[in-house]
Design a protein around this motif. Structure first.
Motif, mmCIF file in Angstrom:
data_model
loop_
_atom_site.group_PDB
_atom_site.id
_atom_site.type_symbol
_atom_site.label_atom_id
_atom_site.label_comp_id
_atom_site.label_asym_id
_atom_site.label_seq_id
_atom_site.Cartn_x
_atom_site.Cartn_y
_atom_site.Cartn_z
ATOM 1 N N SER A 39 -36.097 65.210 26.342
ATOM 2 C CA SER A 39 -35.024 64.214 26.246
ATOM 3 C C SER A 39 -35.425 63.005 27.071
ATOM 4 O O SER A 39 -35.689 63.128 28.272
ATOM 5 N N VAL A 40 -35.483 61.839 26.434
ATOM 6 C CA VAL A 40 -35.781 60.596 27.136
ATOM 7 C C VAL A 40 -34.454 59.898 27.432
ATOM 8 O O VAL A 40 -33.652 59.670 26.516
ATOM 9 N N LEU A 41 -34.229 59.555 28.694
ATOM 10 C CA LEU A 41 -32.924 59.081 29.146
ATOM 11 C C LEU A 41 -33.060 57.727 29.837
ATOM 12 O O LEU A 41 -33.860 57.564 30.762
ATOM 13 N N LEU A 119 -36.422 66.536 31.131
ATOM 14 C CA LEU A 119 -35.696 65.269 31.156
ATOM 15 C C LEU A 119 -36.648 64.185 31.639
ATOM 16 O O LEU A 119 -37.260 64.309 32.703
ATOM 17 N N VAL A 120 -36.779 63.126 30.855
ATOM 18 C CA VAL A 120 -37.645 62.007 31.203
ATOM 19 C C VAL A 120 -36.755 60.781 31.419
ATOM 20 O O VAL A 120 -36.178 60.258 30.465
ATOM 21 N N PHE A 121 -36.629 60.351 32.668
ATOM 22 C CA PHE A 121 -35.818 59.181 33.010
ATOM 23 C C PHE A 121 -36.704 57.940 33.021
ATOM 24 O O PHE A 121 -37.811 57.954 33.576
ATOM 25 N N LEU A 145 -41.434 68.381 38.969
ATOM 26 C CA LEU A 145 -41.016 66.982 38.849
ATOM 27 C C LEU A 145 -42.257 66.141 39.053
ATOM 28 O O LEU A 145 -43.057 66.395 39.969
ATOM 29 N N VAL A 146 -42.425 65.129 38.200
ATOM 30 C CA VAL A 146 -43.589 64.260 38.330
ATOM 31 C C VAL A 146 -43.184 62.830 38.025
ATOM 32 O O VAL A 146 -42.352 62.566 37.163
ATOM 33 N N CYS A 147 -43.767 61.906 38.776
ATOM 34 C CA CYS A 147 -43.516 60.472 38.587
ATOM 35 C C CYS A 147 -44.843 59.790 38.252
ATOM 36 O O CYS A 147 -45.631 59.503 39.166
ATOM 37 N N GLN A 193 -38.715 54.731 38.087
ATOM 38 C CA GLN A 193 -39.046 53.920 36.923
ATOM 39 C C GLN A 193 -39.466 54.793 35.749
ATOM 40 O O GLN A 193 -39.167 54.479 34.597
ATOM 41 N N PHE A 194 -40.161 55.886 36.049
ATOM 42 C CA PHE A 194 -40.655 56.802 35.021
ATOM 43 C C PHE A 194 -40.786 58.167 35.695
ATOM 44 O O PHE A 194 -41.680 58.385 36.497
ATOM 45 N N LEU A 195 -39.869 59.063 35.376
ATOM 46 C CA LEU A 195 -39.783 60.346 36.081
ATOM 47 C C LEU A 195 -39.487 61.459 35.090
ATOM 48 O O LEU A 195 -38.564 61.340 34.283
ATOM 49 N N ALA A 196 -40.285 62.512 35.148
ATOM 50 C CA ALA A 196 -40.077 63.678 34.288
ATOM 51 C C ALA A 196 -39.794 64.895 35.155
ATOM 52 O O ALA A 196 -40.463 65.111 36.171
#
Length: 351
Positions: A39-41, A119-121, A145-147, A193-196
């Motif tokens: 899911s891209v959020l 979840l990908v923010f 969790l990875v950024c 900015q980009f976090l999964a």
């Protein structure tokens, strides 16, 4: 003074050596091998002037189950742009509840609506290559969790001085592989900015509800994940994501004023000035010129190593002492605004 400069030179050399080690072992999002439901959020509030490229890049994402965009009570047509892009829009017409800041509340609502197990923010100023979300999710093999840190687009002298310090700082002072396995909160970095993140780890640590009052909710979320017994990591997202964080230097000053007081404390600011500004003064004295030059050279070398990897301007590394001075000024401004209770962002108080 001479002994102090030799000690500072050794500290600068050690920090640069650590950045070399970190760059050598920094995770790269190269694989697309994942069977995760992604899911891209995207939380968005009054982003109509810059969200267009982000929406187009999200519409082009391959291998994702859904893309959800929450319009956080915007008044500039952000929601209309989301609809025009053909993405799923969640209309957030209510203000955050008491005790919540705006972005954590928006991310919390997105996570509640998401159906993915990853979840990908993404922020509204980030553009992703078509397989970026899948490649970020594929990093979640031995971490939770990875950024993947995006390439930063900078304009103006102040941005070129200060923006590269964000990535340089954790690459220079945080032993990444040690930090990944440690639960100590200080040994953490994060970039929203980009976090999964794995859904299991997100729920176990309390998600954005656990960091609902944090200005730097990304760093706080990484710390919460670690505290819950999971693993958080940074990665090199230079080739899969770009971020145009600020359009002007004035916007950057506003953004740093909002959050820099939470990034680190006064002792760190003092240490940075000791390591990277005091040697410039040492160049003026004959007895300290040699160690001061060694300290400056080590500092510039460290900046060059990071700039090459992150595709920033190499020449800017020569102004590293000036970068630290500018960062110090922004930190003081941020602390003063926080103490005065005047911090705001996107029309909302952060007091």
């Amino acid at each position: 003074m001479r002994r102090l400069m030799f000690a500072v030179a050794a500290m600068c050399a050690g920090a640069t050596a650590l950045s070399w080690v970190n760059l050598r072992y920094l995770r790269r999002p190269d694989s697309t091998a994942t069977d995760a439901r992604i899911s891209v959020l995207l939380p968005a509030r009054d982003e109509a002037d810059r969200i267009g490229p982000t929406l187009r890049s999200l519409a082009d994402q391959r291998g994702v189950a859904e893309v959800l965009v929450l319009d956080d009570n915007s008044c500039d047509g952000t929601g209309d742009m989301v609809r025009a892009a053909g993405l799923t829009l969640i209309e957030g017409r209510d203000e955050p509840p008491a005790g919540w800041l705006g972005k954590p509340w928006a991310c919390h609502r997105l996570a509640q609506a998401a159906t993915g197990d990853v979840l990908v923010f993404v922020d509204a100023d980030v553009e992703l290559v078509p397989d970026a979300a899948v490649r970020a999710a594929a990093l979640l093999t031995d971490v939770d969790l990875v950024c993947p840190y995006p390439h930063q687009i900078v304009h103006g002298p102040l941005q070129r001085l200060v923006q590269p310090l964000l990535q340089w700082s954790w690459l220079t002072f945080l032993p990444l592989r040690v930090a990944e396995r440690s639960r100590r909160p200080l040994l953490a970095a994060g970039n929203g900015q980009f976090l999964a993140v794995r859904r299991q780890a997100y729920d176990a640590c309390g998600g954005h509800e656990a960091v609902r009052a944090e200005v730097l909710e990304d760093l706080a979320l990484a710390r919460a994940v670690k505290a819950a017994g999971y693993v958080a990591a940074m990665a090199d997202g230079t080739r899969i994501a770009t971020c145009h964080m600020y359009g002007t230097d004035a916007e950057m000053v506003q953004g740093y004023t909002k959050s820099l007081h939470d990034a680190f404390g006064a002792p760190i600011v003092v240490l940075l000035n000791l390591m990277y500004v005091v040697p410039v003064l040492g160049l003026l004295r004959r007895d300290t010129r040699a160690p001061s030059l060694a300290a400056y050279t080590a500092a510039v070398l460290g900046r060059v190593l990071v700039a090459r990897r992150t595709e920033q301007h190499l020449i800017d590394a020569l102004a590293h002492p000036g970068s630290i001075v500018a960062l110090t000024g922004l930190y003081v401004r941020s602390v003063r605004a926080r103490r005065a209770g005047t911090l705001t962002w996107r029309g909302r108080s952060l007091a």
